[in-house]
Design a protein around this motif. Structure first.
Motif, PDB file in Angstrom:
ATOM      1  N   LYS A 136       0.842  -1.212   0.000  1.00  0.00           N
ATOM      2  CA  LYS A 136       0.000   0.000   0.000  1.00  0.00           C
ATOM      3  C   LYS A 136       0.872   1.256   0.000  1.00  0.00           C
ATOM      4  N   GLU A 137       1.930   1.234   0.826  1.00  0.00           N
ATOM      5  CA  GLU A 137       2.849   2.382   0.891  1.00  0.00           C
ATOM      6  C   GLU A 137       3.459   2.631  -0.488  1.00  0.00           C
ATOM      7  N   PHE A 138       3.880   1.528  -1.123  1.00  0.00           N
ATOM      8  CA  PHE A 138       4.506   1.622  -2.441  1.00  0.00           C
ATOM      9  C   PHE A 138       3.526   2.230  -3.446  1.00  0.00           C
ATOM     10  N   MET A 139       2.244   1.773  -3.377  1.00  0.00           N
ATOM     11  CA  MET A 139       1.225   2.266  -4.308  1.00  0.00           C
ATOM     12  C   MET A 139       0.959   3.756  -4.102  1.00  0.00           C
ATOM     13  N   LYS A 140       1.003   4.170  -2.835  1.00  0.00           N
ATOM     14  CA  LYS A 140       0.735   5.579  -2.509  1.00  0.00           C
ATOM     15  C   LYS A 140       1.752   6.488  -3.185  1.00  0.00           C
ATOM     16  N   ASN A 141       2.998   5.988  -3.256  1.00  0.00           N
ATOM     17  CA  ASN A 141       4.081   6.793  -3.822  1.00  0.00           C
ATOM     18  C   ASN A 141       4.188   6.684  -5.335  1.00  0.00           C
ATOM     19  N   LYS A 142       3.418   5.779  -5.912  1.00  0.00           N
ATOM     20  CA  LYS A 142       3.440   5.601  -7.364  1.00  0.00           C
ATOM     21  C   LYS A 142       2.654   6.731  -8.035  1.00  0.00           C
ATOM     22  N   GLN A 143       3.093   7.151  -9.201  1.00  0.00           N
ATOM     23  CA  GLN A 143       2.339   8.167  -9.941  1.00  0.00           C
ATOM     24  C   GLN A 143       1.019   7.549 -10.403  1.00  0.00           C
ATOM     25  N   PRO A 144      -0.094   8.302 -10.341  1.00  0.00           N
ATOM     26  CA  PRO A 144      -1.401   7.740 -10.736  1.00  0.00           C
ATOM     27  C   PRO A 144      -1.366   7.084 -12.109  1.00  0.00           C
ATOM     28  N   ILE A 145      -0.569   7.658 -13.029  1.00  0.00           N
ATOM     29  CA  ILE A 145      -0.518   7.132 -14.394  1.00  0.00           C
ATOM     30  C   ILE A 145       0.084   5.719 -14.439  1.00  0.00           C
ATOM     31  N   PHE A 173      -7.534  -1.980  -6.017  1.00  0.00           N
ATOM     32  CA  PHE A 173      -8.126  -2.476  -4.766  1.00  0.00           C
ATOM     33  C   PHE A 173      -7.250  -2.128  -3.575  1.00  0.00           C
ATOM     34  N   LEU A 174      -5.938  -1.913  -3.824  1.00  0.00           N
ATOM     35  CA  LEU A 174      -5.032  -1.574  -2.729  1.00  0.00           C
ATOM     36  C   LEU A 174      -5.180  -0.115  -2.318  1.00  0.00           C
ATOM     37  N   THR A 175      -5.590   0.725  -3.280  1.00  0.00           N
ATOM     38  CA  THR A 175      -5.657   2.152  -2.975  1.00  0.00           C
ATOM     39  C   THR A 175      -7.041   2.544  -2.458  1.00  0.00           C
TER      40      THR A 175
END
Length: 273
Positions: A114-123, A131-133
């Motif tokens: 989840k932390e990794f996804m938060k820092n990923k650019q939306p694109i 589902f993680l976000t």
């Protein structure tokens, strides 16, 4: 039902795996099929956890070998892995603690994802990641996978603590694959506790009878008989190379009490140690 809306599930099997057999791996396959057919779950991982040497079971060879054999056997699986944590502990660890450990591990992994996804650019985000976000993250469930003979052991005096059985069936759940001639429903009926939480016990029928016993395989190996097609070739080679199963190895822990029973006796007679 699309796999997306299902509950992610991890299957954990504890046991000696002495040695790992094709049947041990079949248990995972049968359980996964059954759970997918319920429409509720998506099995995301299978974990095999070989028991600690300190369990003191007769003929139990060193965990180093049991882990190595399981790793070789599972090279052909894309979803089951062997985990050494339980075997690396100082002493024998109760099954409920092994479940807690792996459950916490899976939550930790989810958190870091989840932390990794938060820092990923939306694109960069794919639809699978959504589902993680989303606010309602689906937490994975962890269930204990076992053969139906496991239910029998629950009624063995002093082998299990009542509160541990309760935690296993209430918080985690059981997936029991029944073997020929066993009647898992009967064992559930014989136990008030199992009856109370039977909604969390999944009984899986094994349609192709598969009666491979690790004990019988060890006996065959000791006698120099073939065990080909019962255990993977890679495991057969490993056993031969390290000369693992012998008459001497079968005598290991002979006359010793299983660690859970020994601990129970100690509680009753603390001075007899």
């Amino acid at each position: 039902v699309r796999m997306k809306s299902r509950i992610p599930l991890i299957l954990l099997a504890c046991g000696s795996f002495n040695p790992i057999t094709n049947m041990h791996m079949r248990l995972f396959e049968l359980a996964r099929d059954h759970l997918h057919q319920t429409g509720q779950y998506q099995v995301i991982e299978g974990i095999m956890s070989p028991v600690n040497d300190d369990y003191r079971k007769k003929g139990l060879v060193s965990a180093r070998h049991r882990i190595a054999m399981a790793k070789l056997a599972l090279e052909t699986s894309d979803w089951i892995r062997v985990d050494p944590w339980e075997s690396e502990q100082e002493t024998w660890t109760e099954t409920v603690k092994v479940l807690r450990h792996h459950y916490n591990e899976s939550l930790g992994l989810l958190q870091s994802k989840k932390e990794f996804m938060k820092n990923k650019q939306p694109i960069e985000r794919s639809t699978e990641d959504s589902f993680l976000t989303s606010a309602q993250v689906v937490l994975p469930e962890l269930k204990l996978l076992c053969g139906a003979d496991f239910l029998q052991t629950i009624n063995t005096p002093n082998l299990w603590k009542e509160e541990h059985i309760k935690e296993i069936v209430e918080k985690f759940g059981l997936v029991c694959v029944s073997r020929a001639g066993s009647d898992p429903a009967r064992y559930i009926n014989e136990s008030d506790l199992l009856t109370k939480f039977q909604h969390n016990i999944f009984l899986v029928k094994e349609w192709i009878q598969n009666e491979i016993s690790a004990t019988q395989i060890r006996y065959a190996l000791c006698r120099g008989l073939s065990v080909k097609y019962l255990i993977p070739d890679s495991v057969i080679s490993y056993i031969a190379h390290h000369n693992i199963y012998t008459e001497e190895s079968e005598r290991k822990n002979e006359g010793d009490l299983l660690q859970p029973l020994k601990l129970h006796n100690r509680t009753l007679n603390p001075l007899n140690d």
